[in-house]
Design a protein around this motif. Sequence first.
Motif: not given
Length: 296
Positions: A135-157
Amino acid sequence: MSFAKTDDGFSLYYEEAGSGEVIIFVHEFAGDHLSWEPQLRFFSRQFRCLTFSARGYPPSDVPAASEAYSQHRAAQDIACVMDAAGIEKAHIVGLSMGGFATLHFGLHFPMRAITLTIAGVGYGAEPAHSEEFKALSEEAARQFESIGSESLAPIYGSGASRIQLKHKNARGWAQFVSRLAQHDPIGAANTMRSVQAKRPSLYDLENELRALCVPTLIITGDEDDHCIQPSIFLKKTIPACGLLMLPKTGHTVNLEEPEKFNNAVRDFIAMAQHSLWWKRDADAAEQIMQLTDGKG
């Protein structure tokens, strides 16, 4: 620029440095071929070192179809890079997603692996956490698609097992996040859905792991909580396996503690080269099993 062709027609970018016996470095989900720079600078003094970007990670091809990604493909792609570089056998070193690929390479291509170093591996492998992980992997996939890598990177890191790098090396963490921000969102989403979420549990591979005879070193950080128990399971299951746990360390062990990581891998390879990395004594293993079963 050097590229390897996969058996299904995609191109994988790779770089190499040094000469001698070969080490292949396989990166994690949040990394790419650049993630191993501290290792290439160290090991290329004595070894021929190769690092490559997985499919979905430019400058490698980014297949648009999720069906082009899988755990099986990830292991096969290591062999494709080796074929392109004219390498028959190598030491394989992988972190996290790359650690899973390294392990599966050892299971499917044992005659081509001199040693296996598997670091930061096991997240999502425990049966009790498998559905949550998917479920977390699917949510992360959706976030990469919706907000993009630049916005997600500091959260993921800033996750619970990655914040340690920021505490130890703020500049190194900033570089890690900057590189993650440049990842292709389609490649990241497809990798999450079809490699991470669909990979088989380590615990379902017990019989195959017990038959794996390649010398193996497991490395994990003691603050990489989801990888601790799977690492212990691998240590107990793979016959010629050692386990190193680094204190006050999270998921990105090769970047957090490059000196300790490099020295450990160097010593492991040297022991294997001199036939000093043996299988666990059968009698000792049996005694431990009896104690675990309450028979001792």
